[in-house]
Every structure is written in structure tokens, then in C-alpha cells.
Scaffold this motif. Structure first.
Motif, PDB file in Angstrom:
ATOM      1  N   UNK A 250       0.707  -1.169  -0.174  1.00 24.35           N
ATOM      2  CA  UNK A 250      -0.044   0.076   0.071  1.00 24.35           C
ATOM      3  C   UNK A 250       0.940   1.207  -0.068  1.00 24.35           C
ATOM      4  N   UNK A 251       2.113   1.188   0.732  1.00 25.78           N
ATOM      5  CA  UNK A 251       2.881   2.450   0.855  1.00 25.78           C
ATOM      6  C   UNK A 251       3.673   2.556  -0.420  1.00 25.78           C
ATOM      7  N   UNK A 252       3.936   1.409  -1.159  1.00 25.62           N
ATOM      8  CA  UNK A 252       4.563   1.424  -2.494  1.00 25.62           C
ATOM      9  C   UNK A 252       3.513   2.191  -3.454  1.00 25.62           C
ATOM     10  N   UNK A 253       2.387   1.620  -3.512  1.00 25.23           N
ATOM     11  CA  UNK A 253       1.405   2.321  -4.359  1.00 25.23           C
ATOM     12  C   UNK A 253       1.057   3.682  -4.173  1.00 25.23           C
ATOM     13  N   UNK A 254       1.035   4.208  -3.027  1.00 23.12           N
ATOM     14  CA  UNK A 254       0.710   5.589  -2.483  1.00 23.12           C
ATOM     15  C   UNK A 254       1.932   6.370  -2.951  1.00 23.12           C
ATOM     16  N   UNK A 255       3.140   5.961  -2.863  1.00 22.14           N
ATOM     17  CA  UNK A 255       4.355   6.808  -3.274  1.00 22.14           C
ATOM     18  C   UNK A 255       4.271   6.882  -4.644  1.00 22.14           C
ATOM     19  N   UNK A 256       4.038   5.851  -5.596  1.00 22.44           N
ATOM     20  CA  UNK A 256       4.067   5.716  -6.963  1.00 22.44           C
ATOM     21  C   UNK A 256       2.837   6.812  -7.242  1.00 22.44           C
ATOM     22  N   UNK A 257       1.856   6.900  -6.913  1.00 21.31           N
ATOM     23  CA  UNK A 257       0.735   7.790  -7.167  1.00 21.31           C
ATOM     24  C   UNK A 257       0.927   9.027  -6.949  1.00 21.31           C
ATOM     25  N   UNK A 258       1.609   9.519  -5.858  1.00 19.94           N
ATOM     26  CA  UNK A 258       1.895  11.057  -5.521  1.00 19.94           C
ATOM     27  C   UNK A 258       3.398  11.335  -5.870  1.00 19.94           C
ATOM     28  N   UNK A 259       4.135  10.404  -6.604  1.00 20.11           N
ATOM     29  CA  UNK A 259       5.541  11.168  -6.959  1.00 20.11           C
ATOM     30  C   UNK A 259       6.586  10.876  -5.977  1.00 20.11           C
ATOM     31  N   UNK A 260       5.991  10.449  -4.961  1.00 18.02           N
ATOM     32  CA  UNK A 260       7.206  10.188  -3.664  1.00 18.02           C
ATOM     33  C   UNK A 260       8.024   9.437  -4.158  1.00 18.02           C
ATOM     34  N   UNK A 261       7.961   8.303  -4.779  1.00 21.91           N
ATOM     35  CA  UNK A 261       8.771   7.154  -4.904  1.00 21.91           C
ATOM     36  C   UNK A 261       9.897   7.790  -5.940  1.00 21.91           C
ATOM     37  N   UNK A 262       9.665   8.632  -6.760  1.00 19.64           N
ATOM     38  CA  UNK A 262      10.580   9.364  -7.601  1.00 19.64           C
ATOM     39  C   UNK A 262      11.321  10.018  -6.943  1.00 19.64           C
ATOM     40  N   UNK A 263      10.817  10.881  -6.014  1.00 14.32           N
ATOM     41  CA  UNK A 263      11.649  11.724  -5.115  1.00 14.32           C
ATOM     42  C   UNK A 263      12.518  11.042  -4.122  1.00 14.32           C
ATOM     43  N   UNK A 264      12.051  10.094  -3.637  1.00 13.92           N
ATOM     44  CA  UNK A 264      13.008   9.283  -2.702  1.00 13.92           C
ATOM     45  C   UNK A 264      14.211   8.622  -3.564  1.00 13.92           C
ATOM     46  N   UNK A 265      13.919   8.189  -4.664  1.00 11.17           N
ATOM     47  CA  UNK A 265      15.083   7.516  -5.418  1.00 11.17           C
ATOM     48  C   UNK A 265      16.043   8.484  -5.852  1.00 11.17           C
ATOM     49  N   UNK A 266      15.510   9.880  -6.233  1.00 11.49           N
ATOM     50  CA  UNK A 266      16.491  10.951  -6.448  1.00 11.49           C
ATOM     51  C   UNK A 266      17.498  11.464  -5.447  1.00 11.49           C
ATOM     52  N   UNK A 267      16.765  11.525  -4.397  1.00 15.05           N
ATOM     53  CA  UNK A 267      17.663  11.723  -2.950  1.00 15.05           C
ATOM     54  C   UNK A 267      18.721  10.753  -3.018  1.00 15.05           C
ATOM     55  N   UNK A 268      18.297   9.341  -3.226  1.00 13.40           N
ATOM     56  CA  UNK A 268      19.044   8.417  -2.835  1.00 13.40           C
ATOM     57  C   UNK A 268      20.286   8.253  -3.775  1.00 13.40           C
ATOM     58  N   UNK A 269      20.014   8.734  -4.998  1.00 10.27           N
ATOM     59  CA  UNK A 269      21.198   8.614  -6.090  1.00 10.27           C
ATOM     60  C   UNK A 269      21.974   9.941  -5.597  1.00 10.27           C
ATOM     61  N   UNK A 270      21.289  11.228  -5.524  1.00  9.17           N
ATOM     62  CA  UNK A 270      22.250  12.368  -4.814  1.00  9.17           C
ATOM     63  C   UNK A 270      23.142  12.097  -3.820  1.00  9.17           C
ATOM     64  N   UNK A 271      22.868  11.328  -2.677  1.00  5.41           N
ATOM     65  CA  UNK A 271      23.335  10.754  -1.682  1.00  5.41           C
ATOM     66  C   UNK A 271      24.461   9.952  -1.843  1.00  5.41           C
ATOM     67  N   UNK A 272      24.339   9.038  -2.786  1.00  5.23           N
ATOM     68  CA  UNK A 272      25.291   8.202  -3.112  1.00  5.23           C
ATOM     69  C   UNK A 272      26.529   8.778  -4.035  1.00  5.23           C
ATOM     70  N   UNK A 273      26.239   9.815  -4.765  1.00  5.59           N
ATOM     71  CA  UNK A 273      27.084  10.453  -5.684  1.00  5.59           C
ATOM     72  C   UNK A 273      28.001  11.509  -4.791  1.00  5.59           C
ATOM     73  N   UNK A 274      27.181  12.285  -3.745  1.00  3.87           N
ATOM     74  CA  UNK A 274      28.116  12.931  -2.591  1.00  3.87           C
ATOM     75  C   UNK A 274      28.980  12.017  -1.846  1.00  3.87           C
ATOM     76  N   UNK A 275      28.489  10.688  -1.523  1.00  5.50           N
ATOM     77  CA  UNK A 275      29.384   9.764  -0.681  1.00  5.50           C
ATOM     78  C   UNK A 275      30.749   9.299  -1.693  1.00  5.50           C
ATOM     79  N   UNK A 276      30.288   9.103  -2.716  1.00  4.14           N
ATOM     80  CA  UNK A 276      31.551   8.640  -3.565  1.00  4.14           C
ATOM     81  C   UNK A 276      32.353   9.809  -3.876  1.00  4.14           C
ATOM     82  N   UNK A 277      32.109  11.143  -3.974  1.00  4.85           N
ATOM     83  CA  UNK A 277      32.807  12.217  -4.202  1.00  4.85           C
ATOM     84  C   UNK A 277      33.652  12.584  -3.155  1.00  4.85           C
ATOM     85  N   UNK A 278      33.218  12.664  -1.843  1.00  6.63           N
ATOM     86  CA  UNK A 278      33.770  12.650  -0.564  1.00  6.63           C
ATOM     87  C   UNK A 278      34.765  11.609  -0.307  1.00  6.63           C
ATOM     88  N   UNK A 279      34.473  10.282  -0.603  1.00  5.54           N
ATOM     89  CA  UNK A 279      35.529   9.216  -0.442  1.00  5.54           C
ATOM     90  C   UNK A 279      36.683   9.480  -1.619  1.00  5.54           C
TER      91      UNK A 279
END
Length: 316
Positions: A250-279
Motif C-alpha cells: 500500500x505504501x509503495x502504491x501511494x508513493x507511486x501515485x503521489x510522485x514520492x517514489x521518484x523523489x526518494x530515489x532521486x535523493x538516494x542517488x544524490x546522496x550516493x554521488x556525494x558519498x562517492x565524491x567525498x571518498x
């Protein structure tokens, strides 16, 4: 001289479902292999499909038992499931103190399940630094669901919310978890609350306390708001796990409907890029001992030292 890695072959075999190839790719990630950029490039076209579910909570609430039961529940739906169990590091070997075979041996012979223990290696936040890259390996290998069980370190264990699509916070009656919920700020990170060991006295009260605190949370003035459900389980007997799986869906469907899933994955990718750059910066410029000595001696301020480190202009 290090042996050359056949990245293309490894990725192809992992995509074909070969457990050894998947394990080898994750080992390359953990070792920060020189082949890691090539691995990431080869995996990129096949990622973005797995549903990532994080499980967190204080020690003793039954995270491993719940993870084990969730694997079984998802397998009954015909889904391929991977588990990353993040454990404390051994002070002697640097490896994970708890082994996946010990805790989740029920699924050891199931070809649709892959389980890997990863050591934190001193990394705070309840996760290993290599976890995001390991997730990419499992995603590209075709797993439908990846369960990430964190180390269980209490209030510092909030990184999982940046990594998972759905975060499950487990609590248990009789452990003061009602108070901990308010103190640790887990109302902000939980998408689903699970009161495990619900056959114990106080389970109903714990669930009521959680629901009351959720009702006092932020309002949906700024747009649609997901209200975390509270589910009671007895994971050791597989009781209530169907409701947990339903809540995740239900949570996954809610996120997909409201665009939250895409936003979370964007934030995840951004944090991953930052961590790699710092390392990369840390690896490129090495230690900061000489700069630290100059700061302590009053010859340099910390901001100027940081600028020198970033620019590579390390003046004597």
C-alpha cells in the motif's frame, strides 16, 4: 599485481541468477576495488526495478526473525528476494560479527533468495558505507525485493530512510519503546510500524501509544501525507506478516501515485554521488595530519586548511 576482473562476464552471470557472481560483485564493492567504476557502469542499465525495504529498531525487537519471516512471505508471492543484513564489525577481523547462514538458514537452499551479511566497519548510522552500491548489484541481478536489516544502534540509525523505498520500524512491548519513539524521532523515519512479539503483555498499549503519537504528528497542509499504519506481529510464528506485506504494498502504491517514489530515489542517488565524491577526495589527498598540526599551531584556520585539501594546493 592484482588479478584482472572480468566485469562484463561477472555482470552477465549475475543477471543470469548465478549466486557466486552476485557475491563476487558485492565483494568488489566492499573492497572498494579499482574495478568498481567499471562495475557500476555495467550495472547501470539494469537498475531501478527492485523494491527496497529497510527494517530498523532497537536490539531485541526481533529484526532478524521478522526479516526471515518477510522473506518467506514474499517468496510465497513468487518474488525473488535479497537480504542485506548489516552487522557490527569484528574488532579483530573487521568482518561481520553475525553470519547470514546462522540467522537465516531456512532459505539457504532457495535459489530465489540471496542473503549477505555486511560489516559496518565503524560506519555510523546503522549501515555499511558499501550498502548503496550493493543494492545496485542486487537490483541489476533481478531481485524483486531487497530487504535491508540494519545493525540496531538506536538513535543514530536513521540513514536507512535515505536508502529504502519503505522503512519499517520494529518495536516490542515491555522495552520502553513508547518513550523511545518520541525520543529517537522514529515517527519521522517510519513508513510502517510493526509491534513484534505481540503475544506479550503490553502489546496493545504499545500499539495505542504509537497511534496516538502518529495522530499528533504533522498535518497534511502541505500536500498528501502518508499515515504510517501500526501492525502487530509474532514473527517467530509467522503471525501478522501478511498484514506487513500488505502495508508495504500500500505504501509503495501511494508513493507511486503521489510522485514520492521518484523523489526518494532521486535523493538516494544524490546522496550516493556525494558519498562517492567525498571518498574520492579523501583517497586522493590522503591524511590531514600535516594540516591538522598547522591548525593546532595557529598557522592556519580550519576553513583555509579544508580549501587547501580540496584544491590540492598543499603549501608547506
Amino acid at each position: 599485481m592484482a588479478k584482472a576482473v572480468d566485469v562484463t562476464g561477472l555482470v552477465d552471470r549475475a543477471r543470469d541468477g548465478e549466486p557466486r557472481a552476485v557475491a563476487r560483485l558485492i565483494s568488489l564493492v566492499e573492497q572498494a576495488s579499482e574495478a568498481l567504476p567499471e562495475v557500476a557502469a555495467a550495472l547501470a542499465p539494469y537498475t531501478g526495478n527492485a523494491q527496497v525495504v529497510g527494517l530498523t529498531g532497537a536490539p531485541g525487537v526481533g529484526k532478524s526473525t521478522s526479516t526471515n519471516a518477510l522473506v518467506r512471505a514474499f517468496r510465497e508471492q513468487g518474488k525473488k528476494v535479497a537480504v542485506i543484513a548489516v552487522d557490527p564489525s569484528s574488532p579483530f577481523s573487521g568482518g561481520a560479527l553475525l553470519g547470514d547462514r546462522v540467522r537465516m538458514g531456512d532459505h539457504a537452499t532457495d535459489p530465489g533468495v540471496f542473503i549477505r551479511s555486511m560489516a559496518t566497519r565503524g560506519h555510523l548510522g546503522g549501515l555499511s558505507w558499501a550498502t548503496p552500491q550493493a543494492l545496485r548489484v542486487l537490483d541489476a541481478a533481478g531481485f524483486d525485493v531487497v530487504l535491508v536489516e540494519t545493525v540496531g544502534v538506536g538513535q543514530s540509525e536513521v540513514e536507512i530512510v535515505a536508502l529504502a523505498d519503505t522503512t519499517i520500524v520494529l518495536l516490542a512491548p515491555g522495552m520502553g519503546d513508547g518513550i523511545q519513539a518520541a525520543k529517537a524521532g522514529i515517527l519521522e523515519i517510519a513508513d510502517v510500524f510493526v509491534v513484534n512479539k505481540a503475544d506479550r503483555d503490553g502489546a496493545d498499549q504499545t500499539a495505542r501509544d504509537l497511534k496516538y503519537m502518529i495522530s499528533l504528528g504533522r498535518r497534511d497542509r502541505d500536500g498528501p501525507l502518508w499515515r504510517p499504519p501500526v501492525v502487530k506481529t509474532v514473527a517467530a510464528r509467522d503471525e501478522g506478516l501478511d498484514k506487513v506485506v500488505a502495508a508495504i504494498g500500500e505504501h509503495h502504491a501511494w508513493m507511486a501515485e503521489h510522485g514520492e517514489l521518484h523523489e526518494r530515489r532521486l535523493r538516494r542517488a544524490g546522496a550516493e554521488i556525494e558519498a562517492i565524491a567525498v571518498e574520492r577526495v579523501r583517497t586522493r589527498f590522503g591524511g590531514t595530519d600535516e594540516l591538522a598540526k598547522r591548525v593546532v599551531a595557529g598557522e592556519l584556520d580550519p576553513f583555509a586548511a579544508a580549501e587547501q585539501l580540496i584544491s590540492g594546493n598543499l603549501r608547506p
